[in-house]
Design a protein around this motif. Sequence first.
Motif, short mmCIF file in Angstrom:
data_model
loop_
_atom_site.label_atom_id
_atom_site.label_comp_id
_atom_site.label_asym_id
_atom_site.label_seq_id
_atom_site.Cartn_x
_atom_site.Cartn_y
_atom_site.Cartn_z
N UNK A 1 -27.24 37.36 -23.24
CA UNK A 1 -28.54 37.56 -24.20
C UNK A 1 -29.40 36.36 -23.44
N UNK A 2 -28.99 35.39 -22.78
CA UNK A 2 -30.00 34.49 -22.35
C UNK A 2 -30.30 34.84 -20.79
N UNK A 3 -29.67 35.83 -20.24
CA UNK A 3 -29.69 36.38 -18.98
C UNK A 3 -29.07 35.55 -17.97
N UNK A 4 -28.03 34.80 -18.38
CA UNK A 4 -27.24 33.89 -17.57
C UNK A 4 -28.09 32.64 -17.40
N UNK B 1 -36.19 31.26 -14.18
CA UNK B 1 -37.37 31.35 -13.23
C UNK B 1 -37.83 32.80 -12.63
N UNK B 2 -36.80 33.59 -12.79
CA UNK B 2 -36.97 35.24 -12.36
C UNK B 2 -37.85 35.80 -13.48
N UNK B 3 -37.31 35.61 -14.73
CA UNK B 3 -38.17 36.04 -15.73
C UNK B 3 -39.53 35.57 -15.95
N UNK C 1 -22.44 34.60 -12.69
CA UNK C 1 -21.91 35.92 -12.54
C UNK C 1 -22.91 36.89 -13.23
N UNK C 2 -23.14 36.57 -14.48
CA UNK C 2 -24.09 37.29 -15.35
C UNK C 2 -25.48 37.49 -14.69
N UNK C 3 -25.71 36.37 -14.45
CA UNK C 3 -27.30 36.34 -13.67
C UNK C 3 -27.24 37.27 -12.13
N UNK C 4 -26.24 37.01 -11.54
CA UNK C 4 -26.17 37.85 -10.15
C UNK C 4 -25.97 39.41 -10.66
N UNK C 5 -25.10 39.66 -11.74
CA UNK C 5 -24.98 41.08 -11.92
C UNK C 5 -26.53 41.61 -12.40
N UNK C 6 -27.31 40.98 -13.10
CA UNK C 6 -28.64 41.49 -13.71
C UNK C 6 -29.58 41.54 -12.57
N UNK C 7 -29.32 40.79 -11.56
CA UNK C 7 -30.14 40.76 -10.49
C UNK C 7 -30.01 42.19 -9.59
N UNK D 1 -16.69 26.07 -16.69
CA UNK D 1 -16.41 27.50 -16.85
C UNK D 1 -17.26 28.31 -17.36
N UNK D 2 -17.99 27.80 -18.41
CA UNK D 2 -19.16 28.92 -18.86
C UNK D 2 -20.20 29.13 -17.71
N UNK D 3 -20.68 27.94 -16.99
CA UNK D 3 -21.66 27.81 -16.15
C UNK D 3 -21.22 28.96 -15.04
N UNK D 4 -19.85 29.05 -14.52
CA UNK D 4 -19.40 30.11 -13.66
C UNK D 4 -19.64 31.48 -13.94
#
Length: 452
Positions: free
Chosen positions: A29-32, A83-85, A429-435, A422-425
Amino acid sequence: MRQLPEVDRDAIRLVQDPKFPRLLEQITATGGCSHPVHLSGSTTTVDGTTGEILHHYDTRNEPGERLLVRCRNRRATICPACSRLHAGDTYHLVRAGLLGGKNVPASVCHRPRLFVTLTAPSFGPVHRAGESCRPRRDGGTCEHGRPLSCSVVHAPDAPIVGQPLCPDCYDYTAHVLWHAHASKLWDRFVIDVRRRLASSVGLVQSRFARHARLSFARVAEYQKRAAVHVHAVIRLDGPTGPGEEPPAWGTAELLTDAVRASARRVRVGTPHSSAVGELTLRWGAQIDARPLRTDGDGPDDDAVAAYVAKYVTKGASDTGAGTDYPLSTWGDIESASVSEHVRTLMRTGWRLGGLPEYAPLRLRAWVHTLGYRGHILTKSRAYSTTYAALRAERAHHQGHTDLPDAINKRHWRYVGSGHTPGAALIAAGIADDLVESRWLALAMVQEGEWCR
């Protein structure tokens, strides 16, 4: 037996937690977001008429009894996801003022509009890229014995580009004080453009607002020499703003002449100091004002919006012109990972900040940005929509809107920020998937348009 790295151990711990699916939902929900804010509390939605509880949310049932929300940091070096948002919001904000949309009429695209670039003045010769740096037939040296010429063709990314030919000749004091007054110089510039437009058509200056309105959005960018320059979209409207056509005399040519004349004329004086004196600050000689036209003769509107959006996410550290975090001591300056040129600017700002005459400028608080105190992006009220409106529209699209005739009782407190390793990793990954998903969606749209 070989021990797993800390990040892997933490990721395994999170995955094995019964509440991991909900944690994954929050991170998604935070977009990574790289540095989410942790909140604890509750929200109760009550019917304003009957007092019936319509909805109740409490973080006590969440992983760690907290809710993760975006940090909303615009700098790509701090949080790529946010920053992308922010860049996307900036693109729509600027584009709406050029082409309409977001409650701005489409007719604005036919108004007099300019894409303007204003630079800082020269504080001393610096090394340049793209051509023979500073060729001089007679060569010669400065009073400090350093050469006044350089015949090398530097690559754009060469570390020497933007560095002074002679640091002892370079006016570091004027550079820092110019940064501290850049926003005031812009304000004077806008006022003078209005005055020149009025006088050029025989209007009393105080009555300009009854006939036309000047709207703008501007972004500040650091050059290689660590000096800020300004890119701005300037539009001429009727007196009530984008909903009203400008008067017949309001042309792009008249606006261009006023912008160029004002950029050459406006001045700002610094407070008098026994150590420095009083400096008169102005814009640099390089002034660019290009009309934006609907017939394609000039810069493309979408490209201009994308250009501004790209630079709004850049921090000082992206261009090597400072740091993205405050420096509170002289030791912080000495240990900062910056060039010697930038470090000297920081030292100069720190010394000037200790003088009582410059206390209102708060130079030590802004030493990490080399004295520049303005926002990266600013706009006039009537230019287009706002960041708040864009966020509200996104929340509505996602279904996060308040019910009519409902009262929301909110009780929240800050309890932390950031991720465990671990959460940062997982967030990255979620941020990269959204991009990647956005790129694929864009490619499919473009392919569909090509097929038609």
